[in-house]
Design an enzyme around this catalytic site. Structure first.
Site, mmCIF file in Angstrom:
data_model
loop_
_atom_site.group_PDB
_atom_site.id
_atom_site.type_symbol
_atom_site.label_atom_id
_atom_site.label_comp_id
_atom_site.label_asym_id
_atom_site.label_seq_id
_atom_site.Cartn_x
_atom_site.Cartn_y
_atom_site.Cartn_z
ATOM 1 N N TYR A 88 0.826 -1.203 0.000
ATOM 2 C CA TYR A 88 0.000 0.000 0.000
ATOM 3 C C TYR A 88 0.865 1.260 0.000
ATOM 4 O O TYR A 88 2.050 1.240 0.314
ATOM 5 C CB TYR A 88 -0.910 0.029 1.232
ATOM 6 C CG TYR A 88 -0.150 0.218 2.538
ATOM 7 C CD1 TYR A 88 0.061 1.490 3.058
ATOM 8 C CD2 TYR A 88 0.365 -0.870 3.225
ATOM 9 C CE1 TYR A 88 0.764 1.670 4.242
ATOM 10 C CE2 TYR A 88 1.062 -0.705 4.406
ATOM 11 C CZ TYR A 88 1.261 0.572 4.910
ATOM 12 O OH TYR A 88 1.968 0.745 6.072
ATOM 13 N N ILE A 131 -7.330 1.228 11.076
ATOM 14 C CA ILE A 131 -8.352 2.270 11.069
ATOM 15 C C ILE A 131 -9.635 1.744 10.413
ATOM 16 O O ILE A 131 -9.586 0.867 9.551
ATOM 17 C CB ILE A 131 -7.854 3.541 10.349
ATOM 18 C CG1 ILE A 131 -7.448 3.240 8.898
ATOM 19 C CG2 ILE A 131 -6.712 4.174 11.119
ATOM 20 C CD1 ILE A 131 -7.056 4.480 8.100
#
Length: 256
Positions: free
Chosen positions: A169, A197
């Site tokens: 990512y 998150i």
């Protein structure tokens, strides 16, 4: 702030030491060329470390003050250093400690004020960005407010929140600033999907192994009012995520 306090303690310690009577010694500017670290004795290295700690504190504090359109008064700073080393201080040591603490408290108050202002601005910027971005072709907006755009469809399994995933990512701010990247570290990240998150937990479940998706994560699904690294309070974040693998848990391996 912790590093600043450590450096402040070093400076206070040096100031107190300088206030002690020193007989038969004078302070003169060095005339010799700068020593290399190979030429330094242990005592010189220790002295250098104290000086470097002071210098790094001053450099960091000056950068912090520049955020508010201010800067350290170099003339007053150098006078204080010279007076401390020469035992000719203008203030009592207790006053010096009080002034240093007052400066630290003033800096904290200004930083908090700046953070609050930035948090408000980030909310407005994020809302405007998401409102416009949500109208673009290919961008999906979920009920929670998460937005995503499929860059490449995968063909493997999709994870659930309790799965562990292996991903590559890259994370950026709205202005394009990169704040995190597994690509830069040269290895993918592996983590339980329910330990990150909320925007990640929800978003990665829409993917399949081998797929790549760009996520636009509102602040309330990211770090909210918390600041971390280059991420300021209430920042909307953009992540490009490749789902490499839904990793089997130890229980699943044992069951096979």
């Amino acid at each position: 702030m912790q590093k600043s306090l450590v450096a402040l303690t070093i400076m206070a310690t040096l100031g107190l030491a300088a206030c002690q009577p020193q007989q038969g010694t004078t302070t003169e500017p060095a005339q010799d060329p700068k020593l290399t670290k190979e030429e330094m004795t242990d005592t010189q290295k220790q002295a250098y470390a104290m000086g470097a700690s002071m210098g790094m504190f001053v450099f960091t504090r000056d950068k912090q003050m520049q955020q508010f359109g201010e800067s350290i008064d170099k003339e007053a700073l150098m006078q204080g250093i010279k007076d401390g080393m020469g035992n000719t201080l203008m203030f009592e040591t207790a006053e010096i400690q009080q002034l240093a603490q007052a400066g630290e408290q003033a800096m904290q108050a200004k930083q908090q004020e700046l953070a609050s202002k930035m948090a408000e601005e980030n909310i407005a910027k994020g809302e405007a960005f998401l409102a416009e971005n949500g109208q673009k072709e290919g961008v999906v907006t979920t009920e929670s407010g998460l937005q995503y755009e499929v860059m490449a469809e995968g063909e493997g399994a999709s994870p659930v929140a309790t799965d562990t995933v292996k991903v590559h990512y890259k994370g950026t701010l709205l202005d394009g600033t990169e704040f995190d990247s597994s690509y830069s570290r040269g290895e993918p990240a592996v983590f339980p999907l329910n330990r990150v998150i909320p925007g990640w937990t929800e978003g990665v479940q829409t993917m399949k192994e081998g797929g790549k998706t760009r996520f636009f994560i509102p602040s309330e699904l990211a770090y909210g009012e918390r600041a971390t690294g280059n991420i300021t309070p209430n920042s909307t974040l953009i992540f490009e995520v490749e789902l490499l693998e839904v990793v089997k848990t130890a229980e699943e391996d044992a069951a096979e």
